[in-house]
Design an enzyme around this catalytic site. Structure first.
Site, PDB file in Angstrom:
ATOM      1  N   ASP A  37       0.853  -1.194   0.000  1.00 14.39           N
ATOM      2  CA  ASP A  37       0.000   0.000   0.000  1.00 14.39           C
ATOM      3  C   ASP A  37       0.889   1.244   0.000  1.00 14.39           C
ATOM      4  OD1 ASP A  37      -1.859   1.980   0.458  1.00 14.39           O
ATOM      5  OD2 ASP A  37      -2.150   1.468   2.582  1.00 14.39           O
ATOM      6  N   ASP A  41      -3.954   3.996   2.748  1.00 18.57           N
ATOM      7  CA  ASP A  41      -5.396   3.801   2.962  1.00 18.57           C
ATOM      8  C   ASP A  41      -5.714   2.377   3.415  1.00 18.57           C
ATOM      9  OD1 ASP A  41      -5.049   2.366   0.644  1.00 18.57           O
ATOM     10  OD2 ASP A  41      -6.586   3.409  -0.522  1.00 18.57           O
ATOM     11  N   ASP A  45      -1.912  -1.146  -3.697  1.00 19.74           N
ATOM     12  CA  ASP A  45      -2.184  -0.417  -4.938  1.00 19.74           C
ATOM     13  C   ASP A  45      -1.037  -0.604  -5.933  1.00 19.74           C
ATOM     14  OD1 ASP A  45      -0.177   1.384  -3.952  1.00 19.74           O
ATOM     15  OD2 ASP A  45      -1.743   2.334  -2.719  1.00 19.74           O
ATOM     16  N   ASP A 114      -5.378 -10.148 -15.612  1.00 17.20           N
ATOM     17  CA  ASP A 114      -6.484 -11.037 -15.296  1.00 17.20           C
ATOM     18  C   ASP A 114      -7.640 -10.640 -16.206  1.00 17.20           C
ATOM     19  OD1 ASP A 114      -8.145 -12.857 -13.750  1.00 17.20           O
ATOM     20  OD2 ASP A 114      -6.757 -12.499 -12.097  1.00 17.20           O
ATOM     21  N   ASP A 221     -10.214 -15.870 -16.180  1.00 14.67           N
ATOM     22  CA  ASP A 221     -11.074 -16.291 -15.083  1.00 14.67           C
ATOM     23  C   ASP A 221     -12.197 -17.206 -15.595  1.00 14.67           C
ATOM     24  OD1 ASP A 221     -11.523 -15.495 -12.155  1.00 14.67           O
ATOM     25  OD2 ASP A 221     -13.527 -15.135 -12.971  1.00 14.67           O
ATOM     26  N   GLU A 279      -8.321 -20.437 -16.396  1.00 15.94           N
ATOM     27  CA  GLU A 279      -8.784 -21.054 -15.150  1.00 15.94           C
ATOM     28  C   GLU A 279     -10.006 -21.894 -15.485  1.00 15.94           C
ATOM     29  OE1 GLU A 279     -10.272 -19.806 -10.683  1.00 15.94           O
ATOM     30  OE2 GLU A 279     -11.180 -18.974 -12.470  1.00 15.94           O
ATOM     31  N   HIS A 353      -5.033 -16.788  -4.912  1.00 14.39           N
ATOM     32  CA  HIS A 353      -5.817 -15.935  -4.014  1.00 14.39           C
ATOM     33  C   HIS A 353      -7.110 -16.601  -3.549  1.00 14.39           C
ATOM     34  CE1 HIS A 353      -7.517 -15.558  -7.945  1.00 14.39           C
ATOM     35  NE2 HIS A 353      -8.595 -14.993  -7.445  1.00 14.39           N
ATOM     36  N   ASP A 354      -7.431 -17.789  -4.084  1.00 15.93           N
ATOM     37  CA  ASP A 354      -8.647 -18.505  -3.688  1.00 15.93           C
ATOM     38  C   ASP A 354      -8.362 -19.701  -2.783  1.00 15.93           C
ATOM     39  OD1 ASP A 354     -10.210 -16.870  -5.356  1.00 15.93           O
ATOM     40  OD2 ASP A 354     -10.050 -18.249  -7.054  1.00 15.93           O
TER      41      ASP A 354
END
Ligand code: TEU
Length: 580
Positions: A37, A41, A45, A114, A221, A279, A353-354
């Site tokens: 980051d 915040d 990013d 992605d 995806d 995927e 990430h899953d």
């Protein structure tokens, strides 16, 4: 195709892309929200990623796969896109992304976007327009009237019985028109209707726009969901479930090959040597072999789900967790190796990430065994044939989150599952245990850069709690330790780049039924490598009679350098170069 999109005009990246360049590559996945980051915040990013590119360079990876940074209402952390051609302000700007692409290319790193085109956000202008039944975009999505004989909104009136991935029915009623739209994921992720040629052309135009911006490929995806059975038939209802499985009717539909080949042609994916990885939940070896057959010009590789679904009870959902004996896992990976040996190509991954963290799931994340098991899992995976994917923090041996209360979870899948399980009266403790083991938030806790209060991730309050173990599991500590998991990943990646046998060699699994040892032989001409790995927290003696002769073999990489012999410590592994 306009001259401005010809392969030679791609700015700054074509020289990085020889044919089949991805066969010797290692991909590093960045989940932007959780990586770095820059503005305090609490959310990662793009400038944060750019500021940390040296970490990727030193690791030696060839590709950065960027999870979605597009404009999004963030119902599913950016997998719900409302503008495919802009960056969400939370993550920065298009200029920041251009700067990231340039900074990657300066370092010889390619950038993979992605591509989420099975569905858009319900706030995408296409869908907003589509809500009007008389709009030319009505047919861009799957709108259907209620089931015959049912009144819109009444129980069971959905057009079919499909369940959504994030709980509840896969249909949402639009009160105004009295019709339902299909959403295989959240209600804010309506499925695009790929039967409509205008949809396909709009997607291809958007992809060309990104290619012209200099990206080097796409991670696609749930790409096998773009072709559905257009009759949208009811699915089988599994025991204990109220709704039907959408799988048979919504994945691997009759036009999948046609759509993939058309996309490849229209965007010039293979012509430009862009990397494509699809995927594909539920994909079989046969399907993967077919769509990655180079002569078909569809995809370079797919992400299978088979090995990450092996710890699910038969007939159950991801939360119904079963033990996973080592031989079952080994044989599954072996079957993909053999199935795609002569045609097609494999991707290799433990994490994304899953998925829960590999060291907590397949290894042993106790203080005693975490480092060795993370290294051994890495060696085993990277010594399969295919393109390995490293998910941020995997190279540090980051662990699962260890959340104690439901308030700590943020992921829509976890939050919805908890609510629906409580509604059904399931045992709260059992549900919390499943979340602890399987929640996607396990992968999404902030990247652990150092031992400072927010792990060097952010100067503000992180959007998801930092794992308390960042005080000793972090990149700075790993940099300072020549025996770290990070050092091990660097060595493995360097070996792939140095030795053709690592990327190209034939694969053979020895001792397939041994419940502790994972033994692999790779052969390429006269080169032969052997992986000897103890994948358990107990010691083991490897049976000499069933192994190649190790006399004179040189150890290229080891969890416990300097040790020799066939008595292996818990999670001890070695990679040998077998002299011939
Ligand atoms: O995931 C596809 C998928 O099959 C999901 O069901 C996922 O595996 C799920 O988390 C299983 O528990 C992709 C993305 O990787 C995921 O992050 C998105 O939420 C999903 O598509 C929708 O875009």
């Amino acid at each position: 195709m306009s001259p401005s999109t010809s392969p030679t005009s791609v700015p700054g990246s074509t020289e990085l892309r020889a044919p089949d360049w991805w066969k010797t590559a290692v991909v590093y996945q960045v989940y932007p929200r959780s990586f770095a980051d820059s503005d305090g915040d609490g959310v990662g990013d793009i400038p944060g990623i750019t500021s940390r590119l040296d970490h990727l360079s030193r690791l030696g990876v060839d590709v950065l796969w960027l999870s979605p940074v597009y404009t999004s209402p963030m119902d599913d952390n950016g997998y719900d896109i409302s503008d495919y051609q802009d960056v969400d302000p939370l993550f920065g700007s298009l200029a920041d992304l251009d700067a990231l692409i340039a900074a990657c290319h300066d370092r010889g790193i390619r950038l993979l976007m992605d591509l989420v085109v099975n569905h858009t956000s319900d706030e995408h202008p296409w869908f907003v327009e589509s809500r009007d039944p008389s709009s030319p975009k009505r047919d861009w999505y799957w709108w259907r009237p209620p089931r015959p004989g049912h009144e819109a909104g009444s129980p069971g009136a959905e057009p079919n019985n499909w369940a959504a991935a994030f709980s509840g029915p896969a249909w949402q009623l639009d009160e105004k028109s009295g019709e339902y739209y299909l959403h295989l994921f959240s209600a804010k992720q309506p499925d695009l209707n790929w039967e409509n040629p205008e949809v396909r052309q709009a997607v291809y135009a958007m992809m060309r726009w990104w290619v012209d911006r200099g990206v080097d490929g796409f991670r696609m995806d749930v790409i096998n969901f773009i072709s559905k059975d257009p009759t949208l038939p009811d699915g089988p209802v599994l025991p204990g479930q109220a709704l039907g499985s959408p799988f048979a009717g919504s994945a691997n539909g009759p036009r999948l090959d046609e759509f993939l080949a058309e996309m490849n042609r229209e965007v010039g994916l293979t012509d430009r040597h862009l990397l494509t990885v699809g995927e594909m939940p539920g994909s079989t070896i046969e399907l993967a072999r077919h769509v990655t057959d180079a002569s078909r010009r569809e995809l370079d590789m797919v992400f299978t789900f088979e090995h990450v679904d092996l710890d699910v009870k038969p007939g159950g959902v991801k939360w119904d967790i079963a033990d996973l004996p080592l031989p079952v896992l080994k044989r599954n990976l072996q079957s993909w190796q053999l199935g795609l040996a002569d045609v097609g190509w494999n991707s290799l991954y433990w994490n994304n990430h899953d998925q829960p963290r590999a060291v907590s799931r397949f290894g042993d994340d106790s203080p005693e065994h975490r480092v060795s098991s993370a290294k051994t899992l890495a060696t085993v995976l990277h010594l399969h044939r295919g393109t390995p994917y490293v998910y941020q923090g995997e190279e540090l041996g980051m662990t699962n989150a260890d959340f104690g209360s439901i308030e700590q979870y943020r992921d829509i899948e976890s939050v919805n599952y908890y609510a629906s399980a409580m509604g059904l009266g399931l045992d709260r403790e059992a549900v919390m245990r499943s979340l602890l083991i399987k929640s996607r938030d396990n992968a999404r806790t902030p990247m652990q850069w150092d031992d400072s209060p927010n792990a060097g991730f952010s100067a503000g309050e992180p959007w998801l709690p930092v794992n308390p173990n960042h005080t000793f599991i972090n990149a700075a500590a790993a940099e300072a330790d020549p025996q770290s998991v990070l050092a091990h990943y660097r060595a493995l990646i360097a070996l792939r780049h140095k030795l053709p046998v690592v990327s190209e060699g034939d694969f053979a699994l020895l001792l397939p039924d041994h419940d502790q040892l994972w033994v692999i032989v790779r052969t390429h001409g006269d080169d032969r490598l052997l992986v000897l790995a103890n994948c358990a927290s107990q010691p083991v003696s490897a049976p000499a009679a069933e192994l190649p002769d190790l006399a004179g073999a040189r150890v290229l990489l080891a969890t416990h350098p300097g040790r020799d012999g066939l008595d292996l410590l818990p999670w001890e592994s070695r990679l040998y170069n077998l002299a011939r």
